[in-house]
Design a protein around this motif. Structure first.
Motif, PDB file in Angstrom:
ATOM      1  N   ALA A   1      41.843  27.571  33.211  1.00 27.47           N
ATOM      2  CA  ALA A   1      43.225  27.351  33.648  1.00 27.47           C
ATOM      3  C   ALA A   1      43.503  28.019  34.990  1.00 27.47           C
ATOM      4  O   ALA A   1      44.167  27.436  35.872  1.00 27.47           O
ATOM      5  CB  ALA A   1      44.179  27.894  32.581  1.00 27.47           C
ATOM      6  N   LYS A   2      43.006  29.222  35.175  1.00 22.34           N
ATOM      7  CA  LYS A   2      43.235  29.930  36.433  1.00 22.34           C
ATOM      8  C   LYS A   2      42.569  29.223  37.608  1.00 22.34           C
ATOM      9  O   LYS A   2      43.133  29.166  38.711  1.00 22.34           O
ATOM     10  CB  LYS A   2      42.709  31.366  36.338  1.00 22.34           C
ATOM     11  CG  LYS A   2      43.537  32.299  35.486  1.00 22.34           C
ATOM     12  CD  LYS A   2      42.846  33.649  35.398  1.00 22.34           C
ATOM     13  CE  LYS A   2      43.610  34.634  34.531  1.00 22.34           C
ATOM     14  NZ  LYS A   2      42.877  35.907  34.377  1.00 22.34           N
TER      15      LYS A   2
ATOM     16  N   GLY B   1      44.610  26.441  38.586  1.00 22.10           N
ATOM     17  CA  GLY B   1      45.762  26.978  39.315  1.00 22.10           C
ATOM     18  C   GLY B   1      45.415  27.335  40.748  1.00 22.10           C
ATOM     19  O   GLY B   1      46.204  27.096  41.668  1.00 22.10           O
TER      20      GLY B   1
ATOM     21  N   ILE C   1      50.651  29.363  34.613  1.00 22.41           N
ATOM     22  CA  ILE C   1      49.291  29.638  34.132  1.00 22.41           C
ATOM     23  C   ILE C   1      49.106  31.126  33.849  1.00 22.41           C
ATOM     24  O   ILE C   1      48.510  31.514  32.839  1.00 22.41           O
ATOM     25  CB  ILE C   1      48.250  29.151  35.152  1.00 22.41           C
ATOM     26  CG1 ILE C   1      48.243  27.625  35.194  1.00 22.41           C
ATOM     27  CG2 ILE C   1      46.861  29.687  34.813  1.00 22.41           C
ATOM     28  CD1 ILE C   1      47.338  27.044  36.257  1.00 22.41           C
TER      29      ILE C   1
END
Length: 305
Positions: free
Chosen positions: A23-24, A27, A118
């Motif tokens: 997820a990061k 992002g 996030i």
């Protein structure tokens, strides 16, 4: 209990960090935030670290052989030491480099709200992992402080996961501050400052782990409380006193005990053997982790008869 608890904490951290890393990184691709990139690498390193901890638990269970007559218990310490090194190189060094670069060459963030969402989700997942590690650690830390537990624990996985998760949560706060201040002030240099703070934090945690894991890898003896219990159990029955004793952990679940004992005078060979066997049994009853015990009857030369 410690091995099972450690595995549960590792698996919780592994699942959380794998999802967070993906997820990061998404992002970072959307926003271009260096804080997000640093946190992505941090979570990727943590995911790899949990895999190494699980590998160490598996390889440490190998049976002793001629080349390693005391077994492979220290594999858990070795892989924990590697984890500390990876946290320093992949986590700290990269984040510090990226932070310095972004401070010198700041770039505006795109869609910062994506980064914030996030990071907030990551806080929730890391919080779950940290909560699991704390719960499992409480089962074995006793009355020791948390710092004392990290310093004295012979099971390396729980201290590693505890410090990793604590660092991850604080790192997420730094990332949120970096992104937030960049948006509020309109100055993207704050994103670089947040990244630099993450790197410094990971560096401190990595150094603590390196020092502690190195000590375990070299070989630590029993704590004062455990050693006192061993001496008390040895110095009973037909043992007058413990002349000399050395202990060392061959792994988290295996303690080596070697001692010279002064026995009561006048025992024949069979009685000496019985006294030694009884002393070993007393120690194992009170300190089950003392699996290897070598006792030698000797003269107490400090006493003139």
């Amino acid at each position: 209990m410690s091995a099972g608890g450690g595995t549960k904490a590792i698996l919780a951290a592994l699942g959380a960090n794998a999802g967070i890393a993906a997820a990061k990184f998404v992002g970072f691709l959307v926003t271009g935030s260096s804080s997000m990139l640093a946190e992505s690498v941090h979570s990727l390193a943590d995911t790899t670290n949990q895999g190494l901890l699980l590998l160490g638990q598996k390889t440490s269970k190998r049976e002793a052989d001629k080349e390693h007559p005391f077994g492979y218990g220290r594999d858990r310490y070795f892989y924990s030491f590697i984890v500390a090194l990876m946290l320093f190189t992949l986590g700290s060094a990269f984040a510090i480099y990226e932070g310095i670069h972004k401070i010198g060459h700041p770039e505006p963030l795109e869609s910062p709200i994506v980064a914030v969402i996030i990071l907030l989700v990551a806080v929730a997942l890391e919080g779950y992992s940290f909560y699991t590690a704390v719960g499992e650690s409480k089962k074995i830390k006793g009355n020791a402080s948390w710092w004392g537990f990290i310093r004295q624990a012979k099971e390396p996985e729980l201290p590693v996961v505890l410090l990793e998760d604590a660092g991850a949560l604080l790192g997420l706060v730094f990332a949120l501050l970096g992104v937030g201040l960049s948006v509020v002030t309109g100055d993207p240099v704050w994103d670089g400052v947040g990244t630099l703070a993450i790197g410094a934090l990971l560096g401190v945690i990595a150094i603590i782990l390196i020092i502690e894991m190195k000590s375990l890898l070299i070989g630590e003896g029993a704590t004062e409380g455990v050693l006192a219990t061993i001496v008390d159990e040895l110095a009973a029955g037909k043992v007058e006193r413990v002349i000399h004793i050395r202990t060392q952990y061959l792994g988290p679940d295996e303690l080596l005990v070697a001692a010279k004992l002064a026995l009561v005078p006048g025992l024949d060979t069979a009685e000496v053997a019985t006294a030694i066997d009884d002393a070993e049994a007393r120690v194992r009853a009170k300190v089950p982790v003392a699996k290897l015990i070598y006792l030698e009857p000797d003269l107490d030369r400090s006493i003139v008869r």
